[in-house]
Design a protein around this motif. Structure first.
Motif, PDB file in Angstrom:
ATOM      1  N   ASN A 169      13.558   3.862   3.763  1.00 29.68           N
ATOM      2  CA  ASN A 169      13.875   4.881   2.764  1.00 29.68           C
ATOM      3  C   ASN A 169      12.593   5.415   2.133  1.00 29.68           C
ATOM      4  OD1 ASN A 169      15.243   6.521   0.989  1.00 29.68           O
ATOM      5  ND2 ASN A 169      15.638   4.885  -0.484  1.00 29.68           N
ATOM      6  N   GLY A 170      11.868   6.261   2.875  1.00 27.55           N
ATOM      7  CA  GLY A 170      10.640   6.857   2.351  1.00 27.55           C
ATOM      8  C   GLY A 170       9.418   6.352   3.078  1.00 27.55           C
ATOM      9  N   ASP A 171       8.508   7.266   3.433  1.00 28.05           N
ATOM     10  CA  ASP A 171       7.318   6.905   4.199  1.00 28.05           C
ATOM     11  C   ASP A 171       6.328   6.092   3.382  1.00 28.05           C
ATOM     12  OD1 ASP A 171       7.317  10.167   5.798  1.00 28.05           O
ATOM     13  OD2 ASP A 171       8.370   8.311   6.317  1.00 28.05           O
ATOM     14  N   ASP A 172       6.373   6.190   2.059  1.00 27.86           N
ATOM     15  CA  ASP A 172       5.370   5.522   1.241  1.00 27.86           C
ATOM     16  C   ASP A 172       5.857   4.185   0.685  1.00 27.86           C
ATOM     17  OD1 ASP A 172       7.303   6.568  -0.397  1.00 27.86           O
ATOM     18  OD2 ASP A 172       5.898   7.218  -1.965  1.00 27.86           O
ATOM     19  N   PHE A 173       6.884   3.612   1.296  1.00 27.35           N
ATOM     20  CA  PHE A 173       7.443   2.359   0.794  1.00 27.35           C
ATOM     21  C   PHE A 173       6.394   1.251   0.768  1.00 27.35           C
ATOM     22  CE2 PHE A 173       9.260  -1.825   1.760  1.00 27.35           C
ATOM     23  CZ  PHE A 173      10.032  -2.009   0.636  1.00 27.35           C
ATOM     24  N   GLU A 174       5.698   1.073   1.886  1.00 26.26           N
ATOM     25  CA  GLU A 174       4.693   0.012   1.970  1.00 26.26           C
ATOM     26  C   GLU A 174       3.591   0.221   0.926  1.00 26.26           C
ATOM     27  OE1 GLU A 174       4.851  -2.575   3.899  1.00 26.26           O
ATOM     28  OE2 GLU A 174       6.560  -2.040   5.155  1.00 26.26           O
ATOM     29  N   ALA A 175       3.157   1.468   0.773  1.00 27.39           N
ATOM     30  CA  ALA A 175       2.091   1.764  -0.182  1.00 27.39           C
ATOM     31  C   ALA A 175       2.557   1.498  -1.613  1.00 27.39           C
ATOM     32  CB  ALA A 175       1.642   3.218  -0.038  1.00 27.39           C
ATOM     33  N   ARG A 176       3.805   1.847  -1.914  1.00 32.35           N
ATOM     34  CA  ARG A 176       4.321   1.624  -3.265  1.00 32.35           C
ATOM     35  C   ARG A 176       4.440   0.129  -3.570  1.00 32.35           C
ATOM     36  NH1 ARG A 176       9.225   2.912  -3.563  1.00 32.35           N
ATOM     37  NH2 ARG A 176       9.658   3.910  -1.564  1.00 32.35           N
ATOM     38  N   GLN A 177       4.835  -0.643  -2.574  1.00 32.90           N
ATOM     39  CA  GLN A 177       4.915  -2.083  -2.764  1.00 32.90           C
ATOM     40  C   GLN A 177       3.533  -2.698  -2.990  1.00 32.90           C
ATOM     41  OE1 GLN A 177       7.465  -4.653  -2.895  1.00 32.90           O
ATOM     42  NE2 GLN A 177       8.396  -2.760  -3.635  1.00 32.90           N
ATOM     43  N   ALA A 178       2.562  -2.246  -2.180  1.00 31.73           N
ATOM     44  CA  ALA A 178       1.192  -2.761  -2.333  1.00 31.73           C
ATOM     45  C   ALA A 178       0.659  -2.465  -3.738  1.00 31.73           C
ATOM     46  CB  ALA A 178       0.274  -2.152  -1.277  1.00 31.73           C
ATOM     47  N   GLU A 179       0.902  -1.260  -4.227  1.00 36.95           N
ATOM     48  CA  GLU A 179       0.440  -0.873  -5.559  1.00 36.95           C
ATOM     49  C   GLU A 179       1.173  -1.672  -6.635  1.00 36.95           C
ATOM     50  OE1 GLU A 179      -1.231   0.718  -8.903  1.00 36.95           O
ATOM     51  OE2 GLU A 179      -1.937   0.628  -6.833  1.00 36.95           O
ATOM     52  N   GLN A 180       2.478  -1.909  -6.412  1.00 39.33           N
ATOM     53  CA  GLN A 180       3.271  -2.691  -7.375  1.00 39.33           C
ATOM     54  C   GLN A 180       2.666  -4.080  -7.591  1.00 39.33           C
ATOM     55  OE1 GLN A 180       6.812  -2.080  -8.601  1.00 39.33           O
ATOM     56  NE2 GLN A 180       6.438  -3.899  -9.821  1.00 39.33           N
ATOM     57  N   TRP A 181       2.347  -4.755  -6.501  1.00 40.16           N
ATOM     58  CA  TRP A 181       1.855  -6.130  -6.615  1.00 40.16           C
ATOM     59  C   TRP A 181       0.362  -6.179  -6.941  1.00 40.16           C
ATOM     60  CZ3 TRP A 181       5.482  -9.023  -7.908  1.00 40.16           C
ATOM     61  CH2 TRP A 181       6.782  -8.797  -7.434  1.00 40.16           C
ATOM     62  N   ARG A 182      -0.371  -5.139  -6.587  1.00 40.31           N
ATOM     63  CA  ARG A 182      -1.771  -5.064  -7.025  1.00 40.31           C
ATOM     64  C   ARG A 182      -1.818  -4.995  -8.549  1.00 40.31           C
ATOM     65  NH1 ARG A 182      -5.019  -2.334  -9.464  1.00 40.31           N
ATOM     66  NH2 ARG A 182      -3.420  -0.771  -9.874  1.00 40.31           N
ATOM     67  N   ALA A 183      -0.975  -4.127  -9.104  1.00 41.96           N
ATOM     68  CA  ALA A 183      -0.922  -3.989 -10.562  1.00 41.96           C
ATOM     69  C   ALA A 183      -0.437  -5.284 -11.217  1.00 41.96           C
ATOM     70  CB  ALA A 183      -0.004  -2.827 -10.941  1.00 41.96           C
ATOM     71  N   TYR A 184       0.503  -5.973 -10.577  1.00 44.04           N
ATOM     72  CA  TYR A 184       1.005  -7.246 -11.115  1.00 44.04           C
ATOM     73  C   TYR A 184      -0.123  -8.268 -11.201  1.00 44.04           C
ATOM     74  CZ  TYR A 184       3.737 -11.590 -11.356  1.00 44.04           C
ATOM     75  OH  TYR A 184       4.245 -12.820 -11.721  1.00 44.04           O
ATOM     76  N   CYS A 185      -0.948  -8.325 -10.153  1.00 39.11           N
ATOM     77  CA  CYS A 185      -2.059  -9.294 -10.136  1.00 39.11           C
ATOM     78  C   CYS A 185      -3.090  -8.989 -11.217  1.00 39.11           C
ATOM     79  CB  CYS A 185      -2.726  -9.291  -8.758  1.00 39.11           C
ATOM     80  SG  CYS A 185      -1.718 -10.021  -7.442  1.00 39.11           S
ATOM     81  N   GLU A 186      -3.222  -7.735 -11.606  1.00 37.94           N
ATOM     82  CA  GLU A 186      -4.201  -7.367 -12.635  1.00 37.94           C
ATOM     83  C   GLU A 186      -3.969  -8.123 -13.944  1.00 37.94           C
ATOM     84  OE1 GLU A 186      -4.349  -3.181 -13.247  1.00 37.94           O
ATOM     85  OE2 GLU A 186      -5.948  -2.886 -11.795  1.00 37.94           O
ATOM     86  N   ASP A 187      -2.726  -8.444 -14.232  1.00 40.91           N
ATOM     87  CA  ASP A 187      -2.424  -9.152 -15.478  1.00 40.91           C
ATOM     88  C   ASP A 187      -3.003 -10.565 -15.496  1.00 40.91           C
ATOM     89  OD1 ASP A 187      -1.050  -6.970 -16.433  1.00 40.91           O
ATOM     90  OD2 ASP A 187       0.915  -7.685 -15.782  1.00 40.91           O
ATOM     91  N   PHE A 188      -3.415 -11.065 -14.333  1.00 40.83           N
ATOM     92  CA  PHE A 188      -3.956 -12.423 -14.258  1.00 40.83           C
ATOM     93  C   PHE A 188      -5.485 -12.435 -14.241  1.00 40.83           C
ATOM     94  CE2 PHE A 188       0.308 -12.635 -12.615  1.00 40.83           C
ATOM     95  CZ  PHE A 188       0.792 -13.858 -13.060  1.00 40.83           C
TER      96      PHE A 188
END
Length: 555
Positions: free
Chosen positions: A237-256
């Motif tokens: 569902n969308g060509d940028d799914f993988e990229a959006r997931q990578a950005e989601q978890w990259r941002a999550y790791c920033e909190d640590f």
């Protein structure tokens, strides 16, 4: 002619001038009086305005309270009407729900005769000809009475009325009675009705229970394919799914990210590239923290008994839920209860209803979104749900983590630039420390020379020459003009004394300047040593990290 001009009588003009002056004074007095009256009227008007404003505010409060009182009274009356309509139109539905819960409890405790259960349930079936839960109740009663034919017909009718709710209810009932194969038949029907893009928190609760074995072993693999199907739906569902997931978890790791405050104190104060060094090293230092976070989630011990009790409670919630046909009246009841809660404030009541509806809408998102929320939400989430979410999203988490780590890697400098006391020097690995300190010392010696030059001025010599000149002139003045000679001699003495003080000040200034620069040179050299040592430590940390395989933070 001149005599005539001289004898003109001016008394009349003077009287008129006096009369005009008197009139002017009267006018001024009247103006002053009028001004005072105007001020008094203005003050009265301001008081009237304040009183009117207070009266307006009081009246508005009265109207508001009157509206709230009227709304509260109306809500109380309407609430009675709505509840009467609910009882009249859907009272039998409520009885079915309560009876179903009673039957389930009775079968657990074995305190009610089968004939009694059968009689009660059949009567309810007649009173609710279109309610999906009624035939489910008949089916449960038939099972208890070992009437397979009746149970089959009742189940068929329940499925006809609402297949999804019937499937979930029967799956949960079968789980309570350890009928694993039948349970999975119903659960597969329920899963077939779900879509990955419209996944509720309840959907994920049942998926988590299934994956953690609450429904027993799925020996025929009736439900495995659904999970794979949902994941595929979202991925496509969308060509940028993988990229959006990578950005989601990259941002999550920033909190640590670990703050390096205090670890490199000298570099932080004198190295131009410290920001880039800190950005990369702080992320390297956060790896253990991130890994421990996911490890706790993935390897948590699942309390099977508690999870089973939680799932049994969802059966109670499902059975107790109002039917869709009741929804309009239930919404009206909810609004009227809110009006009563807010003491007749209809605006606040509407706002609370809209907020509740907004939260409910936000709870329905895609499956990946539900799993993501489960991981990032810190409280109110079952440990088993976090474990399930991490297991499914592990590949995306790894990708995001690698992006987080490598994002600042290219900015890490090959050499550093130190700036101390206006001096700049560069180092790649810290081995040129002696050369840097020597260059720094040359820089500081040049500044010392400039500072000493400003201290050692020609002023004492000038004062000495001035004292001699004034003394000679003073001696001459004593002969030619005694007072001036005295003044000049006094000036000579003053210049001589000032010259002596200046010589002492220069000597003291020279000593102080030398001592200051000696201390600054020593401190600067030490700072260079410390900064280079910290730089070597940072490089070693980075080399060690990059020489090893990137840690699997969700292993």
């Amino acid at each position: 002619m001149a005599s005539q001009i001289t004898n003109i009588n001016l008394s009349g003009i003077e009287r008129r001038i006096d009369s005009v002056a008197a009139a002017t004074q009267r006018i001024e007095a009247e103006v002053a009086l009028s001004s005072r009256k105007i001020d008094s009227v203005s003050s009265d008007l301001e008081k009237v305005n304040r009183d009117l404003q207070a009266l307006k505010s009081s009246f508005e409060r009265f109207l508001n309270e009157h509206k709230k009182t009227a709304a509260l009274q109306k809500a109380a009356t309407e609430l009675i009407r709505v509840r009467q309509e609910l009882e009249q139109n859907f009272g039998a539905y409520k009885t079915v729900r309560e009876t179903m819960l009673g039957v389930l409890q009775a079968t657990d405790l074995a305190l009610v005769k089968k004939t009694t259960i059968s009689q009660v349930t059949e009567e309810l079936m007649l009173s609710t000809p279109d309610y999906w839960l009624a035939p489910c109740l008949i089916a449960v009663s038939a099972w208890i009475g070992n009437d397979r034919d009746l149970a089959g017909r009742a189940i068929a009718e329940a499925v006809k009325r609402d297949e999804e709710k019937t499937a979930l209810t029967m799956a949960l009932i079968c789980r309570r009675n350890n009928r694993t194969d039948t349970c999975y038949e119903w659960l597969s029907i329920y899963f077939a009705k779900q879509t990955a893009s419209n996944f509720t928190k309840s959907n994920f609760t049942y998926l988590n229970a299934y994956l953690n074995g609450v429904f027993g072993p799925d020996q025929k693999h009736m439900c495995d394919d659904y999970v794979a199907k949902w994941m595929k739906e979202i991925q496509e569902n969308g060509d940028d799914f993988e990229a959006r997931q990578a950005e989601q978890w990259r941002a999550y790791c920033e909190d640590f990210t670990v703050d390096l405050e205090g670890q490199f104190p000298q570099m932080s104060s004198c190295v131009h590239e410290y920001g880039a060094i800190s950005a990369y090293v702080s992320r390297i230092n956060s790896v253990d923290k991130i890994a421990n976070n996911f490890s706790r989630m993935k390897h948590v011990e699942v309390d099977q008994q508690k999870l089973k009790r939680d799932i049994d409670q969802t059966l109670v919630t499902l059975i107790s839920r109002y039917d869709d046909k009741e929804e309009p009246l239930r919404k009206e009841e909810q609004y009227l209860k809110a009006v009563r809660h807010f003491d007749g404030d209809t605006a606040a009541a509407r706002a609370s209803i809209l907020e509740a509806e907004r939260r409910k809408r936000e709870e329905t998102i895609d499956l990946i979104g539900q799993m993501t929320n489960v991981i990032v939400t810190k409280e109110g989430i079952r440990p088993s749900e976090k474990k399930t979410a991490v297991s499914f999203l592990s590949s995306y988490i790894r990708t995001g983590f690698e992006s987080y780590i490598t994002e600042k890697k290219s900015d890490f400098p090959e050499q550093i630039t130190l700036e101390i006391e206006g001096w700049c020097g560069a180092s790649r690995d810290g081995t040129n420390g002696a050369a840097l300190k020597a260059d720094f010392e040359r820089h500081m010696e040049q500044r010392r020379t400039e500072a000493l030059g400003s201290v050692q001025t020609q002023r004492p010599q000038q004062l000495k020459i001035a004292s001699i000149v004034l003394a000679v002139l003073g001696l001459i003045g004593l002969i030619a003009l005694f007072p001036i000679g005295i003044v000049l001699l006094a000036g000579a003495i003053f210049c001589f004394l000032s010259s002596s003080r200046a010589v002492k000040d220069i000597a003291a200034g020279t000593v102080n300047t030398n001592a200051d620069f000696n201390q600054r040179i020593s401190a600067g050299k030490q700072k260079i040593d410390d900064a280079l040592s910290e730089w070597a430590r940072a490089q070693s940390l980075v080399r060690t990290f990059e020489s090893e395989k990137v840690r699997d933070i969700v292993a």
